[in-house]
Design a protein around this motif. Structure first.
Motif, PDB file in Angstrom:
ATOM      1  N   ALA A  16      75.856 -28.716  32.973  1.00 44.86           N
ATOM      2  CA  ALA A  16      75.457 -27.377  32.531  1.00 44.86           C
ATOM      3  C   ALA A  16      76.512 -26.330  32.850  1.00 44.86           C
ATOM      4  O   ALA A  16      76.696 -25.373  32.102  1.00 44.86           O
ATOM      5  CB  ALA A  16      74.123 -26.995  33.162  1.00 44.86           C
ATOM      6  N   VAL A  17      77.217 -26.494  33.967  1.00 44.16           N
ATOM      7  CA  VAL A  17      78.233 -25.527  34.361  1.00 44.16           C
ATOM      8  C   VAL A  17      79.581 -26.016  33.825  1.00 44.16           C
ATOM      9  O   VAL A  17      80.323 -26.728  34.493  1.00 44.16           O
ATOM     10  CB  VAL A  17      78.263 -25.337  35.891  1.00 44.16           C
ATOM     11  N   SER A  18      79.829 -25.656  32.570  1.00 48.58           N
ATOM     12  CA  SER A  18      81.050 -26.097  31.891  1.00 48.58           C
ATOM     13  C   SER A  18      81.332 -25.158  30.723  1.00 48.58           C
ATOM     14  O   SER A  18      80.424 -24.516  30.195  1.00 48.58           O
ATOM     15  CB  SER A  18      80.897 -27.529  31.379  1.00 48.58           C
ATOM     16  N   GLU A  19      82.583 -25.105  30.326  1.00 45.78           N
ATOM     17  CA  GLU A  19      82.943 -24.274  29.183  1.00 45.78           C
ATOM     18  C   GLU A  19      82.331 -24.780  27.880  1.00 45.78           C
ATOM     19  O   GLU A  19      81.882 -23.958  27.069  1.00 45.78           O
ATOM     20  CB  GLU A  19      84.459 -24.133  29.090  1.00 45.78           C
ATOM     21  N   PRO A  20      82.265 -26.102  27.636  1.00 44.39           N
ATOM     22  CA  PRO A  20      81.603 -26.545  26.400  1.00 44.39           C
ATOM     23  C   PRO A  20      80.144 -26.083  26.313  1.00 44.39           C
ATOM     24  O   PRO A  20      79.683 -25.668  25.245  1.00 44.39           O
ATOM     25  CB  PRO A  20      81.714 -28.070  26.450  1.00 44.39           C
ATOM     26  N   VAL A  21      79.420 -26.127  27.426  1.00 42.59           N
ATOM     27  CA  VAL A  21      78.025 -25.685  27.408  1.00 42.59           C
ATOM     28  C   VAL A  21      77.950 -24.161  27.270  1.00 42.59           C
ATOM     29  O   VAL A  21      77.116 -23.642  26.518  1.00 42.59           O
ATOM     30  CB  VAL A  21      77.263 -26.205  28.643  1.00 42.59           C
ATOM     31  N   ALA A  22      78.831 -23.432  27.940  1.00 43.87           N
ATOM     32  CA  ALA A  22      78.851 -21.968  27.784  1.00 43.87           C
ATOM     33  C   ALA A  22      79.116 -21.594  26.333  1.00 43.87           C
ATOM     34  O   ALA A  22      78.497 -20.664  25.795  1.00 43.87           O
ATOM     35  CB  ALA A  22      79.909 -21.351  28.705  1.00 43.87           C
ATOM     36  N   ARG A  23      80.018 -22.319  25.671  1.00 38.18           N
ATOM     37  CA  ARG A  23      80.306 -22.074  24.254  1.00 38.18           C
ATOM     38  C   ARG A  23      79.053 -22.296  23.408  1.00 38.18           C
ATOM     39  O   ARG A  23      78.694 -21.457  22.585  1.00 38.18           O
ATOM     40  CB  ARG A  23      81.427 -23.002  23.781  1.00 38.18           C
ATOM     41  N   GLU A  24      78.398 -23.428  23.624  1.00 35.90           N
ATOM     42  CA  GLU A  24      77.196 -23.726  22.838  1.00 35.90           C
ATOM     43  C   GLU A  24      76.068 -22.744  23.132  1.00 35.90           C
ATOM     44  O   GLU A  24      75.294 -22.400  22.233  1.00 35.90           O
ATOM     45  CB  GLU A  24      76.742 -25.164  23.082  1.00 35.90           C
ATOM     46  N   MET A  25      75.969 -22.292  24.368  1.00 40.50           N
ATOM     47  CA  MET A  25      74.951 -21.287  24.704  1.00 40.50           C
ATOM     48  C   MET A  25      75.206 -19.992  23.950  1.00 40.50           C
ATOM     49  O   MET A  25      74.283 -19.404  23.372  1.00 40.50           O
ATOM     50  CB  MET A  25      74.928 -21.025  26.222  1.00 40.50           C
ATOM     51  N   ALA A  26      76.442 -19.521  23.960  1.00 40.20           N
ATOM     52  CA  ALA A  26      76.775 -18.265  23.272  1.00 40.20           C
ATOM     53  C   ALA A  26      76.559 -18.397  21.768  1.00 40.20           C
ATOM     54  O   ALA A  26      75.957 -17.516  21.133  1.00 40.20           O
ATOM     55  CB  ALA A  26      78.219 -17.864  23.574  1.00 40.20           C
ATOM     56  N   GLU A  27      77.024 -19.491  21.203  1.00 34.68           N
ATOM     57  CA  GLU A  27      76.850 -19.698  19.763  1.00 34.68           C
ATOM     58  C   GLU A  27      75.376 -19.871  19.408  1.00 34.68           C
ATOM     59  O   GLU A  27      74.922 -19.379  18.373  1.00 34.68           O
ATOM     60  CB  GLU A  27      77.682 -20.896  19.310  1.00 34.68           C
ATOM     61  N   GLY A  28      74.623 -20.523  20.289  1.00 34.67           N
ATOM     62  CA  GLY A  28      73.188 -20.687  20.063  1.00 34.67           C
ATOM     63  C   GLY A  28      72.449 -19.367  20.134  1.00 34.67           C
ATOM     64  O   GLY A  28      71.539 -19.104  19.341  1.00 34.67           O
ATOM     65  N   ALA A  29      72.847 -18.502  21.067  1.00 31.20           N
ATOM     66  CA  ALA A  29      72.213 -17.175  21.159  1.00 31.20           C
ATOM     67  C   ALA A  29      72.483 -16.375  19.894  1.00 31.20           C
ATOM     68  O   ALA A  29      71.600 -15.667  19.394  1.00 31.20           O
ATOM     69  CB  ALA A  29      72.722 -16.431  22.391  1.00 31.20           C
TER      70      ALA A  29
END
Length: 157
Positions: free
Chosen positions: A71-84
């Motif tokens: 969960a603490v990773s740039e790929p997940v942060a990217r998907e979170m932002a794009e998902g929001a």
């Protein structure tokens, strides 16, 4: 908080709406923005996705990314932002996922926070900041403040 006011002013001036996707900050960015009267002109919605299930169900983060990177990773942060962005009517979205503490591991130390910044028509940006073992409250506050800086930069771009 002047940073939050600056974000609101910049977004209002450009007719932009904001969404947040927060894990370790638990809604602190959305709260900083909505503490200010008139924020409804800018804040479209906030997602607090503390668990991996919430990240998948509310933001569309892939199980593959969570399994491969955590969960603490740039790929997940990217998907979170794009998902929001894709699960809202906003034009800018910021995501935060990190280890506020106490604790952490050799590979993911306390104070590591990954950010994602998505904006319609632009490439999503990601970054990792090592705030260090400042203590839970200070890491969360620092992450909130960094997210506001990212939002301001996107609103001014």
């Amino acid at each position: 908080m002047s940073r939050a006011s600056d974000v609101l002013d910049a977004c209002k001036a450009r007719g932009l709406m904001v969404a947040t996707a927060e894990s370790c900050t638990g809604g602190m960015v959305a709260a900083a923005l909505t503490d200010i009267p008139g924020s409804s002109a800018v804040v479209e919605r906030g997602f607090v996705t503390y668990t991996n299930d919430a990240k998948r169900e509310m933001l569309g983060v892939s199980a593959e990314s969570l399994d491969a990177h955590g969960a603490v990773s740039e790929p997940v942060a990217r998907e979170m932002a794009e998902g929001a962005l894709s699960h809202s009517h906003a034009q800018i979205a910021v995501a935060i996922t990190g280890i506020a503490g106490p604790g952490g591991s050799e590979f993911k130390p306390e104070g590591r926070v990954c950010f994602g910044l998505a904006r319609e028509g632009a490439e999503t940006q990601v970054e990792t900041v090592e705030f260090g073992a400042l203590g839970r409250d200070k890491v969360r506050e620092a992450a909130r403040d960094r997210a506001l800086v990212l939002l301001l930069s996107a609103a001014q771009a």
